[in-house]
Design an enzyme around this catalytic site. Structure first.
Site, mmCIF file in Angstrom:
data_model
loop_
_atom_site.group_PDB
_atom_site.id
_atom_site.type_symbol
_atom_site.label_atom_id
_atom_site.label_comp_id
_atom_site.label_asym_id
_atom_site.label_seq_id
_atom_site.Cartn_x
_atom_site.Cartn_y
_atom_site.Cartn_z
ATOM 1 N N SER A 239 0.839 -1.191 0.000
ATOM 2 C CA SER A 239 0.000 0.000 0.000
ATOM 3 C C SER A 239 0.876 1.244 0.000
ATOM 4 C CB SER A 239 -0.911 0.009 1.234
ATOM 5 O OG SER A 239 -0.138 0.098 2.416
ATOM 6 N N LYS A 240 0.244 2.401 -0.001
ATOM 7 C CA LYS A 240 0.977 3.663 -0.072
ATOM 8 C C LYS A 240 1.947 3.840 1.093
ATOM 9 C CE LYS A 240 -2.475 6.279 -2.695
ATOM 10 N NZ LYS A 240 -3.401 7.426 -2.670
ATOM 11 N N ARG A 241 1.616 3.260 2.247
ATOM 12 C CA ARG A 241 2.491 3.457 3.405
ATOM 13 C C ARG A 241 3.831 2.759 3.231
ATOM 14 N NH1 ARG A 241 2.526 -0.736 7.089
ATOM 15 N NH2 ARG A 241 1.047 -2.431 6.731
ATOM 16 N N GLY A 243 5.637 3.229 0.696
ATOM 17 C CA GLY A 243 6.438 4.086 -0.183
ATOM 18 C C GLY A 243 5.830 4.157 -1.564
#
Length: 467
Positions: A239-241, A243
């Protein structure tokens, strides 16, 4: 049978890593089989689909060099075809109008869940012959078979069977007249002659419903290959977390397309212990039966390692094209007063991990020096450093030829004459040349700066540090 694959993203966001891997596997299999690869934009979700996302998907596909043989096709431009097929299903009794209100459906689901029954449409309108007002809203549902099973052999997951009694009557047209995703996919794959559907395993649950639709239309059922998900470094779903997850973010972060493609091909596919593949090797070796069943873990360190490998081994001219893109993002658009980007690549490919880092370090060769790194100045600009700069300038101006070897020899003579170490000559000069104390060999650095600008920068540093 001629193989034909497709990549069919929904333009509700940028092309992410999972989608890029799906596109790559679909493209590789078509190439391996000397077949065709189709790009289709599934934009029926009008509220969430955007032109920006469409442009980003196409830009990403071009950047990683996945050329499509047909398309891009857009589902929103095929509505007439979908209505034609829906009318055919209605006429054949394979679909029906459903007038059930939202309130009735919600009440039905609540009761089913209360009774421990899997929520599904109860077929209330299947054989409804009551009168309805012309303006009464309705959806159109596919009449799913009541009994039997849907079975298919997935190229990754193996044999899968689902009882038809577990499937409800799928909505194929919304109350506003727009067709739904699962229906459009089937019609598109049929019309476009898709033989192999390679996609993420989040679509496994859709497959039995789609197979029943293929059969109802008398369309050939393609071979399915569902890819396991990609996990982040920590084992959680990517996911976006974690990177960068969109393809173009990796470009912005300084990765080469060759590195990203090589990394993606190893996320769920292997050929022995081989890690590095040319594009030709990928095409020749890629088969669906070599795709792994288990989820793949994304390893940023491994991607960095691959990027470093390609920065050093690809032709400098190829790497330079990406470097120019990064320089442009730094606002450096005119490269005429600086070195050839290929020369920058040759000097910095061993000293940097990404092209973003390379561009930042190379900016000094195309822009004037306006400030000096405080840490480098504190460490290397000591008493006597200005005298070193003056002596170096005099020696450099006396050179009969301007090349790295001659420059290095002249500066070594300066160090010998002044009875100091070469570091006390080279480091102040690096600061004068680049504004910082880190650069390639001083002779190579001055070659990148150029003779005339080298003299000017040393004179500028002498004036600055004499003040």
């Amino acid at each position: 049978m001629a193989v034909k694959t497709r990549f069919a993203p929904s333009p509700t966001g940028f092309l992410h890593v999972g989608g890029a891997r799906t596109a790559l596997f679909s493209w590789l299999y078509a190439q391996h089989c000397k077949g065709e690869f189709v790009l289709r934009i599934e934009d029926t979700d009008r509220e969430r689909s955007t032109q920006e996302a469409i442009d980003a998907i196409i830009e990403s596909m071009k950047w990683i060099d996945l050329k499509w043989d047909e398309g891009p096709y857009y589902q929103t431009k095929r509505f007439d075809r979908y209505r034609e097929v829906i009318d055919q299903l209605l006429a054949e009794g394979k679909a029906y109008k459903c007038y059930c209100s939202k309130e009735r459906l919600e009440q039905m689901r609540e009761e089913q869940m209360k009774n421990g029954v899997k929520p599904r449409y109860d077929g209330h309108c299947r054989d409804d012959h009551s009168e309805h007002a012309p303006d009464e809203p309705y959806v159109i549902r596919f009449r799913n078979p009541d009994d039997g099973v849907v079975a298919f052999d997935d190229m990754v997951k193996g044999h899968i069977e689902v009882k038809n009694s577990e499937l409800d009557d799928l909505i194929i047209q919304r109350s506003d007249g727009t067709p739904t995703y699962n229906f459009c996919v089937v019609v598109d794959d049929w019309d476009m002659g898709i033989t192999h559907v390679i996609r993420g395993d989040d679509h496994v649950n859709n497959t039995p419903r789609q197979i029943n639709l293929y059969k109802a239309l008398g369309a050939p059922v393609p071979v399915f290959c569902h890819l396991a998900m990609i996990l982040g470094d920590d084992g959680a779903k990517l996911s976006k977390r974690h990177g960068a997850v969109s393809v173009m973010q990796y470009r912005e972060d300084g990765y080469l397309p060759e590195a990203l493609v090589n990394y993606l091909v190893r996320l769920g596919w292997s050929h022995g212990d081989q890690e590095i593949f040319t594009r030709e090797e990928m095409i020749n070796l890629f088969t669906l039966d070599a795709i792994t069943k288990s989820a793949s873990g994304f390893n940023t360190k491994k991607l960095e390692w691959l990027n470093a490998h390609y920065m050093k081994t690809l032709p400098a001219s190829d790497v330079a094209k990406e470097l120019v893109w990064h320089l442009d993002r730094l606002g450096i658009k005119d490269l005429s007063n600086g070195p050839a980007p290929e020369d920058v690549v040759r000097n910095y490919c061993e000293r940097t991990k990404t092209l973003k880092e390379m561009a930042q370090k190379a900016a000094c060769y195309y822009q004037d020096i306006t400030e000096y790194d405080p840490a480098g100045v504190k460490k290397w600009m000591k008493d006597g450093s200005v005298d070193v700069l003056k002596a170096s300038l005099e020696a450099l101006k006396a050179l009969p030829s301007w090349d790295a070897k001659s420059i290095d020899e002249a500066l070594e003579n300066v160090a010998k004459t002044m009875e100091i170490g070469m570091g006390k000559v080279g480091q102040p000069l690096r600061i004068a040349m680049t504004g910082a104390a880190m650069s390639p060999g001083i002779g190579d650095t001055m070659m990148l700066v150029g003779q005339e600008r080298t003299f000017k920068r040393i004179e500028q540093a002498i004036a600055h540090f004499s003040a």
